[in-house]
Enzyme design. Structure first.
Site, mmCIF file in Angstrom:
data_model
loop_
_atom_site.group_PDB
_atom_site.id
_atom_site.type_symbol
_atom_site.label_atom_id
_atom_site.label_comp_id
_atom_site.label_asym_id
_atom_site.label_seq_id
_atom_site.Cartn_x
_atom_site.Cartn_y
_atom_site.Cartn_z
ATOM 1 N N MET A 60 -26.032 55.709 27.305
ATOM 2 C CA MET A 60 -24.943 56.070 26.400
ATOM 3 C C MET A 60 -25.118 55.335 25.089
ATOM 4 O O MET A 60 -25.320 54.124 25.055
ATOM 5 C CB MET A 60 -23.601 55.729 27.056
ATOM 6 C CG MET A 60 -22.405 56.075 26.198
ATOM 7 S SD MET A 60 -22.356 57.851 25.832
ATOM 8 C CE MET A 60 -21.544 57.809 24.234
ATOM 9 N N HIS B 225 -34.111 58.086 22.421
ATOM 10 C CA HIS B 225 -33.012 59.055 22.313
ATOM 11 C C HIS B 225 -31.706 58.356 21.934
ATOM 12 O O HIS B 225 -31.016 58.780 20.989
ATOM 13 C CB HIS B 225 -32.860 59.790 23.640
ATOM 14 C CG HIS B 225 -31.788 60.824 23.649
ATOM 15 N ND1 HIS B 225 -32.018 62.151 23.385
ATOM 16 C CD2 HIS B 225 -30.450 60.725 23.893
ATOM 17 C CE1 HIS B 225 -30.890 62.826 23.451
ATOM 18 N NE2 HIS B 225 -29.921 61.980 23.766
ATOM 19 N N GLU B 226 -31.365 57.300 22.649
ATOM 20 C CA GLU B 226 -30.081 56.633 22.378
ATOM 21 C C GLU B 226 -30.101 55.944 21.024
ATOM 22 O O GLU B 226 -29.087 55.927 20.317
ATOM 23 C CB GLU B 226 -29.747 55.645 23.495
ATOM 24 C CG GLU B 226 -29.721 56.248 24.891
ATOM 25 C CD GLU B 226 -28.862 57.491 25.027
ATOM 26 O OE1 GLU B 226 -27.855 57.610 24.297
ATOM 27 O OE2 GLU B 226 -29.201 58.353 25.854
ATOM 28 N N GLY C 172 -27.694 58.933 32.172
ATOM 29 C CA GLY C 172 -28.922 58.170 31.981
ATOM 30 C C GLY C 172 -28.692 56.974 31.086
ATOM 31 O O GLY C 172 -29.160 55.869 31.365
ATOM 32 N N GLU D 282 -26.731 66.457 20.700
ATOM 33 C CA GLU D 282 -27.692 66.304 21.796
ATOM 34 C C GLU D 282 -28.969 67.129 21.583
ATOM 35 O O GLU D 282 -30.071 66.633 21.805
ATOM 36 C CB GLU D 282 -27.035 66.656 23.127
ATOM 37 C CG GLU D 282 -25.919 65.711 23.539
ATOM 38 C CD GLU D 282 -26.345 64.257 23.666
ATOM 39 O OE1 GLU D 282 -27.562 63.974 23.688
ATOM 40 O OE2 GLU D 282 -25.447 63.390 23.725
#
Length: 873
Positions: free
Chosen positions: A270, A304-305, A268, A327
């Site tokens: 990185m 999130h990233e 999705g 994660e």
């Protein structure tokens, strides 16, 4: 000849690297047909190994070694060995030295999409988990952390933008129309966080001022012509940065934060330090081409990233067995961020639904593993729902046990102790213990136990007390992930007592720490236990509710999850009765039980419910979830009874669905607000019931909904409902969508995905075969492979599991082909066979035959590991 079994790697065998790399200076010279990489490595022997004669092993794949030097002198050939996957320097006595490596790579022909590869006209990298070894020779493991300086050289007209990690420290022009740019990352990082991009882009620019007053340049790089689809991503980035400062006191630490959107990407996104590379699906959106789910996913993935900058980058994993350390923790953080940006109740429901539908299935299948695995063959196979979503639930349980204040102190302690280090899950838990004063020794059992536990709960009323007897039940554990003796879980359990007369609720936080445990709760009046409120622990709950009690919880419970769960249990009860009657008679029932009809009507007429929440409450259990609950699932029967239940409800309550569908039509400007999301979600839900009813009113509503849609959320749902209703491939609804959106690849992914997921069983395989030949279907781009093959196997269950076995053979042949160029996508597609241990014998034999075909093709390590476990069932 039998294929040799790939090597299994075990957590128990971990040992630190004999050598460390203090710094690396990369020069990457990008040419027309080849790329030359020169690396200068400052190598250090571990202090405790000083003076010892050791071999230095560097990982390297898919490259040609051109030269090798040590401290300025060439290394003699007898001092090193080169193979297809490593470079070994023999008998090194030096404790500190500079190693010079020059090698050649070919990004244009790198179809695995690991290392440096071509995505359209651009070049980009994917180095997690082990892609850096496809760029140059290196100790490619996460506990070897170095400072990186990167100089990139390329044709300026073709590649005007040359990007890498850190801050830009220099640039200049060269002869022949070429140029160079140099980047320096001041923070140590493992090789998996390295990134570089070369290409020509449109750039969205903004600026963010941190809480300490520093200015940070924000840049989003997209293909030419896509600049108008970046606004939401940029706003999401700024929201993420501010939220992390306010919630965890974490400030960004570089001068620039860059995001690059590419179409060919295995994941999705990185989190490479300072240079995130994103699948364009999670970057590009505007009000005409993106659904509400797209907007929410972009916000979540951007968050999130970004949050990985601290939980993953500044503090990283010691080894890949610790993957959930970064994660699971970061998923928890992005879920909390999305909850604060949107509706907390609805977000929690979405997360729990995903966990129960996907991760619980993983936990119950041949690939079950704990959040910290004991072994693996290919680490790419452990980027799973268990590592991510269940890992997040484990973090959430710590948050629940300690409370918000002590959890925040634990996070502060974690960074104080381990900033700049590669650590383990035990280190994270230890930080929480230090900050809170709590002993979490027993809680750590969650990290090593696979499978979803069940809490068997029974209640007994004695005077003014309700006694709860709780028993922990564990599923059998796979031999690949053995569980130590005495591994009993420690978990929080939120329990409410719902007064059936007043509707009042009292809540208690219990800590379950024994296999069998009793709790006495004070109460008065007639109460019903509301169990596992807010889904406080990732477990099944076995409690003998009556239908009347479930209806009461559906009506009075103030916990959104438990209210939703009660509603789902009622639907499940009705479905099972209809299913049993259908299996016995072969006839679909037209009846609805009066008490169920009354409860459903009360739900419809409750105007106090948030519209998004109401759309969830009206959603029937998924066919996937139902198939997991039934032994030897009859997929065709499940599909027919499920569809018939929706039809009966659609006809019974057609006036309400029609009126609400009309009332919620978008009349003003498009908005991205929780209320607008709710209105569109409920309107789509109404349409599903109206179409299922099969009436002329439902058909008119569908045509109006689809052909007058003012946003992609409603347009796509209308398309899906046309496909579900059985229209042919040349129907105007399907073809008009194609004509309208054929120039937008992201929207066309939705078109392919809708046809794969929703086409009736009788025409599904024929359609898929035809869609594969469509000129817009890009056969080597992961997004298209996922849209067609994974959507088909995951969402079109009665077609995929057709008793002829045609669906299994179809997918197996595609997996064999894909595995030849992209093992990651192939192994993920093979996850479709996860139900093998639940199938009837005929389907099981057919599935085994299809899996055998994959093994006949001598699969990659990725695919071998998955398929071999299924065949062992």
């Amino acid at each position: 000849m039998q294929q040799p079994r790939p090597k299994t790697i075990f957590l128990k065998d971990y040992r630190p690297s004999d050598f460390l790399i203090d710094a690396i200076h990369l020069t990457v010279d990008i040419g027309e047909s080849e790329t030359i990489v020169t690396s200068e490595l400052l190598v250090l022997k571990r202090p405790e190994l000083a003076g010892k004669k050791l071999n230095l092993e560097l990982n390297g794949e898919g490259m040609e070694l051109l030269s090798l030097g040590m401290d300025g002198a060439p290394v003699p050939h007898e001092r090193f060995q080169v193979s297809s996957d490593k470079l070994v320097l023999l008998g090194i006595t030096e404790d500190r030295f500079t190693l010079s490596v020059k090698n050649k790579i070919d990004p244009a022909h790198n179809q695995a999409l690991e290392g440096l590869y071509q995505s359209g006209p651009q070049l980009c990298t994917q180095c997690e988990p082990e892609g850096f070894r496809r760029i140059t020779y290196f100790i490619d493991r996460p506990d070897v952390m170095a400072r990186y300086t990167t100089r990139m050289i390329a044709d300026k007209a073709k590649y005007p933008f040359l990007l890498s990690n850190g801050n830009r420290t220099g640039a200049g022009d060269l002869a022949g129309g070429r140029h160079w740019v140099e980047w320096e990352d001041p923070f140590r990082k493992p090789s998996y966080l390295f990134a570089m991009v070369a290409g020509d882009f449109d750039v969205a620019r903004d600026r963010f001022t941190t809480c300490s007053g520093r200015g940070v340049d924000l840049e989003i790089y997209v293909d030419r012509g896509n600049l108008n689809k970046t606004r939401h991503a940029m706003e999401s980035l700024k929201q993420s940065m501010r939220w992390d400062e306010e919630t965890f006191g974490l400030e960004y630490d570089l001068d620039v934060y860059m995001i690059v959107a590419v179409d060919s990407f295995n994941m999705g996104a990185m989190e490479n330090k300072g240079l995130n590379i994103f699948n364009s699906t999670y970057t590009l959106a505007n009000e005409t081409n993106a659904t509400d789910a797209d907007f929410q996913n972009i916000q979540a993935v951007i968050g999130h990233e970004y949050f990985h900058n601290w939980t993953g980058n500044r503090v990283t994993c010691r080894d890949w067995f610790q993957l959930t350390l970064k994660e699971g923790l970061t998923v928890f953080r992005d879920q909390e961020f999305s909850s604060d940006m949107l509706s907390r109740a609805v977000k929690r429901l979405e997360d729990v639904r995903l966990l129960k539908d996907a991760q619980f299935a993983e936990d119950g299948g041949p690939l079950a593993h704990p959040i910290r695995p004991a072994s693996y063959i290919e680490i790419n196979n452990f980027y799973t729902r268990t590592i991510y979503e269940k890992g997040s639930e484990v973090i959430r349980m710590i948050h629940t046990l300690l409370g918000k204040e002590h959890f925040r102190k634990g996070m502060d302690t974690y960074f104080e102790l381990f900033d700049g280090q590669a650590v383990t899950t035990e280190d994270f838990v230890r930080a929480m213990e230090i900050a809170s004063g709590r002993d979490l020794t027993q809680f750590k059992n969650w990290y090593s136990r696979p499978g979803t536990p069940t809490l068997k709960i029974r209640s007994t009323r004695t005077g003014d007390e309700l006694e709860l007897s709780i028993e922990q039940l564990y599923p059998p554990t796979p031999t690949t992930h053995p569980v130590p003796e005495g591994n009993v879980l420690h978990m929080p359990l939120l329990v409410g007592l719902v007064d059936v007369l007043t509707g009042g609720v009292t809540e208690h936080k219990l800590e379950v720490k024994e296999l069998r445990q009793k709790f006495k709760l004070p109460t008065s009046g007639t109460v019903i236990p509301s169990l596992n409120r807010s889904f406080s622990a990732p477990v099944h709950v076995d409690y003998p509710y009556t239908v009347e009690e479930l209806i009461a919880l559906m009506s009075f419970d103030n916990d959104p999850y438990c209210r939703y769960e009660a509603t789902q249990k009622i639907y499940g009860h009705v479905f099972r009765k209809d299913f049993e009657a259908f299996k016995a008679s072969g006839v679909l029932s037209d009846d609805l039980a009066p008490e169920f009809s009354q409860a459903f009507e009360a739900l419809l007429s409750d105007d106090g419910i948030d519209l998004s929440f109401k759309s969830y409450l009206l959603d029937l259990p998924t066919e996937n979830g139902l198939s997991q609950e039934l032994p030897f699932p009859d997929f065709d029967g499940i599909h027919r009874v499920h569809r018939n239940l929706r039809k009966k409800l659609g006809r019974k309550f057609a006036p309400w669905f029609l009126a609400t569908h009309e009332r919620l039509v978008q009349r003003g400007a498009f908005e991205l607000t929780p209320r607008a999301f709710g209105e569109r979600a409920l309107r789509n839900q109404c349409l599903s019931y109206l179409v299922a009813a099969g009436t002329s009113d439902g058909q008119r509503a569908l045509e109006s909904h689809y052909f007058s849609a003012g946003n992609m959320t409603e347009e796509l749902h209308g398309l899906q409902q046309f496909i579900v209703s059985g229209v042919p491939l040349d129907h105007e609804a399907i073809q008009s969508f194609y004509r309208k959106w054929k120039g937008d690849s992201l929207v066309m992914l939705k078109w392919f995905g809708a046809l794969a997921a929703c086409s009736p069983k009788a025409s599904a395989l024929e359609r898929l075969t035809k869609l594969e030949q469509d000129p817009l279907f890009l056969k080597q781009v992961p997004n298209y492979l996922r849209a067609l093959y994974i959507q088909f196997s995951k969402s079109n269950l009665d077609a995929f599991h057709d008793e002829t076995g045609g669906g299994y053979q179809f997918l197996a042949e595609r997996i064999r082909h894909i595995d030849g160029f992209n093992p990651q996508v192939a192994s993920r597609a093979a996850g479709a066979f996860s139900l093998i241990n639940k199938l009837d014998q005929k389907r099981k034999d057919q599935m085994r035959g299809a899996l055998g075909r994959i093994m006949d093709g001598k699969p990659s390590r990725d695919t071998y590991e998955v398929v071999s476990k299924y065949l062992a069932q």
